[in-house]
Design an enzyme around this catalytic site. Structure first.
Site, short mmCIF file in Angstrom:
data_model
loop_
_atom_site.label_atom_id
_atom_site.label_comp_id
_atom_site.label_asym_id
_atom_site.label_seq_id
_atom_site.Cartn_x
_atom_site.Cartn_y
_atom_site.Cartn_z
CE LYS A 262 5.73 7.59 10.41
NZ LYS A 262 4.87 6.52 11.18
CG HIS B 230 4.24 11.09 13.81
ND1 HIS B 230 3.63 10.00 13.79
CD2 HIS B 230 3.61 12.07 13.53
CE1 HIS B 230 2.42 10.34 12.82
NE2 HIS B 230 2.50 11.47 12.79
CG ASN B 231 4.31 6.27 14.55
OD1 ASN B 231 4.29 7.21 13.63
ND2 ASN B 231 4.14 5.02 13.86
CG ASN C 283 6.58 -6.21 -4.76
OD1 ASN C 283 6.68 -5.09 -3.85
ND2 ASN C 283 6.05 -7.43 -4.73
CD GLU D 234 -0.11 7.10 14.68
OE1 GLU D 234 0.43 7.69 14.02
OE2 GLU D 234 -0.43 5.97 14.64
CB VAL E 92 -1.12 0.10 1.27
CG1 VAL E 92 -1.58 1.42 1.37
CG2 VAL E 92 -1.92 -1.04 1.12
CG MET E 93 2.59 2.74 3.57
SD MET E 93 1.56 4.18 3.79
CE MET E 93 2.69 5.26 4.10
CB VAL F 136 10.18 -3.62 2.62
CG1 VAL F 136 10.42 -3.73 1.10
CG2 VAL F 136 11.63 -3.34 3.16
CB SER G 127 3.50 10.36 9.00
OG SER G 127 2.43 10.09 9.67
C1 6PG Z 1 1.42 6.76 10.21
C2 6PG Z 1 1.48 5.78 11.10
C3 6PG Z 1 1.85 4.23 10.42
C4 6PG Z 1 1.66 3.51 11.67
C5 6PG Z 1 0.10 2.64 11.24
C6 6PG Z 1 0.17 1.48 12.27
O1 6PG Z 1 2.22 7.78 10.92
O2 6PG Z 1 1.21 6.92 9.07
O3 6PG Z 1 1.70 6.01 12.20
O4 6PG Z 1 3.08 4.87 10.41
O5 6PG Z 1 2.53 2.41 11.26
O6 6PG Z 1 -0.63 3.54 11.32
O7 6PG Z 1 0.58 1.66 13.35
P1 6PG Z 1 0.09 0.71 14.83
O8 6PG Z 1 -0.09 -0.54 14.03
O9 6PG Z 1 1.38 0.79 15.56
O10 6PG Z 1 -0.93 1.29 15.40
#
Ligand code: 6PG
Length: 481
Positions: free
Chosen positions: A187, A190-191, A37, A194, A17-18, A80, A133
């Site tokens: 990052k 950041h999480n 890939n 989050e 996806v990303m 990855v 992110s």
């Molecule tokens: C972002 C998110 C992303 C994260 C997923 C799932 O900044 O786009 O933080 O990086 O990895 O949303 O995170 P968890 O599975 O740890 O909730």
């Protein structure tokens, strides 16, 4: 050179996806992108899904093909999973020449990134650790991008990152934040933030659901209203959407159908671990990680409920009228948020010192204002606070946060005490309150801890009435004598 003679500006390998969405974003902004890939089906799927943008892709089935599609110094972005980076990097490095650039755009542990930077630069290659992110939507239309690595190397790929990033007031939400692991570290924090934001939102949702028996529609309306004020943020906005959604199969509120066990890929946990390693209190983030862990231990919770029973969490007028209570919850959330962000930025401050990164805090806040998951108006205030206060480390003490905390503290306190009295668990908000209280305490209880340490381990303590650091209590003599 690739089959049709085109040369790529950059390559993306790992088209889940990303990766697929970042490649589309790059192509849309005018870059020619070599796509690769490990299993080729994903290459075909992306070519099919790309529409007219497929013209800007060079599909490559092998690493040699990928290398041939790029002009040295060849930048290859790996998208990855964290556990697959070493293998992917090794596979690419084998086909690379000195000066070529490996870019890790996944959620890597920054310790791994530091190790890889060292290993690959020793082999003559370049390595950038890049935190991205914003989830799928962000990757496709504008993520927030946190870059770590050598400044010269970054300059070679800077135009592509700047072009694909989200924009806030026209400014791209992408920046090089420091060398080696700086981007992935930021990052990670950041999480962590989050996780804290999400947990505190879930806790006030719990008070509304269990305390006031509010319906999902009513709660969606509250979050929708909050999203027009000081709490305005992506996470509040999607909370309103999640609560408003109905399960198409049963017609019931979707949130009521979702099992209450939180997943986690690990970045929030890394954030708490790094805070601990650096010796910086990040209690709100830690509480959020722990709450996810506890939620996932469902069978233990059910056994606990059977053994101890569950409290009647219903609230009458402990928090005032319904409207007053909702107002109070919003204020408590804001106060908790200030504590959580203060902790996250304090962790980054310590890491910046310990690793010699010289992190640009105002820039970090700025590139978090759009594109990323914690994007909010609140971050604009943080950007300004750092712009004005320079090195200020604890955001709680900087305006406008200090004033907001003074105004909202009573609401947080009332909420936490009423929740505790009624058996509603609010671990992150309670941690935020304790952090605030400890952060303004002149006499803590650590004198007793020091006495205990000295008693059992002769660790020594400082006295309040004279200089020096290695005093012992009378018990030491008793023990030795
Ligand atoms: C972002 C998110 C992303 C994260 C997923 C799932 O900044 O786009 O933080 O990086 O990895 O949303 O995170 P968890 O599975 O740890 O909730």
């Amino acid at each position: 050179m690739s089959g049709n003679g085109k040369q790529a500006d950059i390559a993306v390998t790992g088209l889940a996806v990303m990766g697929a969405n970042l490649a589309l974003n790059m192509a849309e902004k005018g870059a020619t992108v070599a796509i690769h890939n490990r299993s080729p089906e994903r290459i075909d799927a992306l070519m099919d899904a790309a529409g007219p943008l497929a013209e800007r892709f060079i599909p490559c089935r092998t690493v040699p093909e990928l290398m041939a599609a790029l002009t040295p110094p060849r930048p290859v972005m790996m998208m990855v999973a964290a556990g697959a980076v070493d293998a992917a990097a090794e596979g690419l490095a084998a086909g690379m020449s000195p000066g070529d650039i490996l870019i890790d755009g996944g959620n890597a542990n920054f310790h791994d990134t530091r190790r890889r930077v060292e290993a690959y630069t020793a082999r003559g290659l370049q390595y950038l650790g890049v935190g991205v992110s914003g989830g799928e939507e962000g990757a496709r239309h504008g993520p927030s991008i946190m870059i770590g690595g050598d400044a010269e190397v970054f300059r070679r790929v800077e135009p592509i990152f700047m072009s694909i990033a989200a924009r806030y007031d026209g400014e791209p939400c992408a920046a090089r934040l420091g060398p080696d692991g700086a981007g992935h570290f930021v990052k990670t924090i950041h999480n962590g933030i989050e996780y804290a934001d999400m947990q505190m939102i879930a806790e006030v949702y719990g008070v509304m659901r269990d305390g006031f028996a509010m319906t999902s529609e009513e709660m969606a309306a509250v979050f929708g209203k909050w999203n027009e004020g000081r709490l305005k943020s992506y996470l509040i906005e999607i909370t309103a959407d999640v609560l408003a959604a109905k399960d198409p199969e049963t017609g019931r509120p979707m949130a009521d159908i979702i099992e209450d066990t939180a997943g986690q890929k690990g970045t929030g946990r890394w954030s708490a671990i790094e805070a601990q390693t650096l010796g910086v209190p990040a209690t709100v983030i830690e509480a959020a990680v722990a709450a996810r862990g506890l939620s996932a231990r469902r069978s233990e919770r059910l056994a606990g409920a059977a053994l101890f029973g569950e409290p009647d969490r219903t609230l009458d007028d402990e928090l005032g009228s319904r409207d007053a209570a909702v107002e109070l919850l919003g204020e408590a959330l804001l106060a908790g948020k200030i504590a959580a962000y203060a902790q996250g930025f304090a962790v980054m401050g310590q890491a910046s010192d310990d690793y010699g990164w010289n992190l640009p805090f105002a820039t970090i806040a700025k590139i978090w204002r759009a594109g990323c998951i914690i994007r909010s108006v609140f971050l604009d205030d943080i950007a300004q606070a750092y712009g004005a206060a320079g090195e200020a480390r604890n955001l709680m003490t900087v305006e406008p946060f200090a004033g907001t905390l003074q105004r909202t503290e009573a609401s947080l306190r009332r909420l936490v005490s009423v929740a505790a009295a009624n058996g509603i668990a609010v671990p992150a908000l309670a941690s935020a309150l304790a952090y605030f209280d400890l952060s303004r305490t002149t006499l803590t209880t650590a004198n007793l801890i020091q006495g205990q340490r000295d008693y059992f381990g002769a660790h020594g303590f400082r006295r309040t009435d004279r200089d020096g650091s290695d005093f012992h209590g009378p018990w030491a003599m008793g023990l030795s004598g």
